[in-house]
Write a protein that holds these residues in place. Structure first.
Motif, short mmCIF file in Angstrom:
data_model
loop_
_atom_site.label_atom_id
_atom_site.label_comp_id
_atom_site.label_asym_id
_atom_site.label_seq_id
_atom_site.Cartn_x
_atom_site.Cartn_y
_atom_site.Cartn_z
N UNK A 27 0.88 -1.17 0.00
CA UNK A 27 0.00 0.00 0.00
C UNK A 27 0.92 1.21 0.00
N UNK A 28 0.77 2.07 -1.01
CA UNK A 28 1.63 3.24 -1.11
C UNK A 28 0.77 4.49 -1.10
N UNK A 29 1.10 5.41 -0.21
CA UNK A 29 0.41 6.68 -0.11
C UNK A 29 1.24 7.71 -0.86
N UNK A 30 0.58 8.46 -1.76
CA UNK A 30 1.32 9.47 -2.51
C UNK A 30 0.48 10.72 -2.71
N UNK A 56 -8.75 7.27 -4.29
CA UNK A 56 -8.68 8.54 -3.58
C UNK A 56 -9.85 8.57 -2.61
N UNK A 57 -9.53 8.69 -1.34
CA UNK A 57 -10.52 8.75 -0.27
C UNK A 57 -10.29 10.02 0.54
N UNK A 80 -4.24 16.63 -0.53
CA UNK A 80 -4.74 15.60 -1.44
C UNK A 80 -3.78 14.41 -1.55
N UNK A 81 -4.26 13.26 -1.14
CA UNK A 81 -3.48 12.02 -1.20
C UNK A 81 -4.23 10.98 -2.01
N UNK A 109 5.03 9.25 -0.45
CA UNK A 109 5.35 9.76 0.89
C UNK A 109 5.53 8.66 1.93
N UNK A 110 4.79 7.58 1.85
CA UNK A 110 4.95 6.47 2.80
C UNK A 110 4.17 5.27 2.28
#
Length: 165
Positions: A27-30, A56-57, A80-81, A109-110
């Motif tokens: 799972x990649x958050x960007x 996008x949530x 916005x992520x 970012x993580x």
């Protein structure tokens, strides 16, 4: 006060996010600020081909799902992520990293790898791992080198035996 219908919809979304988090190896958050719609569509298509998806949530709903799982990423959930949910471990990481290199407005970012929070450095390390085909090629190359040396040694030994007779 929010209506019951609205609350139920939010609960369903939180349950969906939780399910995706539990069933994804990576799972990649960007951040995607200033990305064009066509860029995001291109990324979605590329990831869909490998069994992954971009979603996008609202950050509050993602935070609630993460809290339910005992994971704290609240410091990253600002602005916005987007999230990449990957069925496999390496392919989505590599695809997103490559996409981010060509699209400067995408910033990883993580992430979570097998449920564990990882830093951007760890994600970069995973992105640098060669593909399965590349690893097999390196492995075969290593084997060929040893077989070549063995055949040279056996040939020299055979020549030595031939000279003694």
């Amino acid at each position: 006060m929010a209506s019951e219908k609205s609350l139920n919809a939010k609960k369903e979304i939180v349950a969906e996010i939780t399910d995706k988090l539990k069933n994804s190896q990576s799972v990649i958050l960007f951040k995607y600020a200033e990305s064009t719609v066509s860029d995001m569509q291109e990324l979605r298509r590329e990831l869909k081909n490998m069994g992954s998806e971009v979603k996008i949530y609202k950050n509050t709903l993602v935070k609630r799902a993460l809290d339910d799982m005992g994971i704290d990423l609240s410091s990253f959930l600002e602005g916005p992520n987007a999230i990449v949910f990957g069925e496999s471990l390496l392919e989505p990481i590599k695809a997103l990293d490559e996409f981010a290199k060509n699209h400067k407005n995408i910033q990883v970012i993580t992430g979570l790898i097998n449920g564990e929070v990882v830093t951007i450095d760890t994600i970069k390390e995973y992105a640098s791992v060669p593909s399965m085909e590349g690893l097999l090629t390196m492995f075969a190359g290593g084997l060929i080198e040893h077989l070549k040396n063995l055949s040279i040694a056996l040939n020299l030994y055979a020549d030595k035996l031939g000279e003694q007779n």
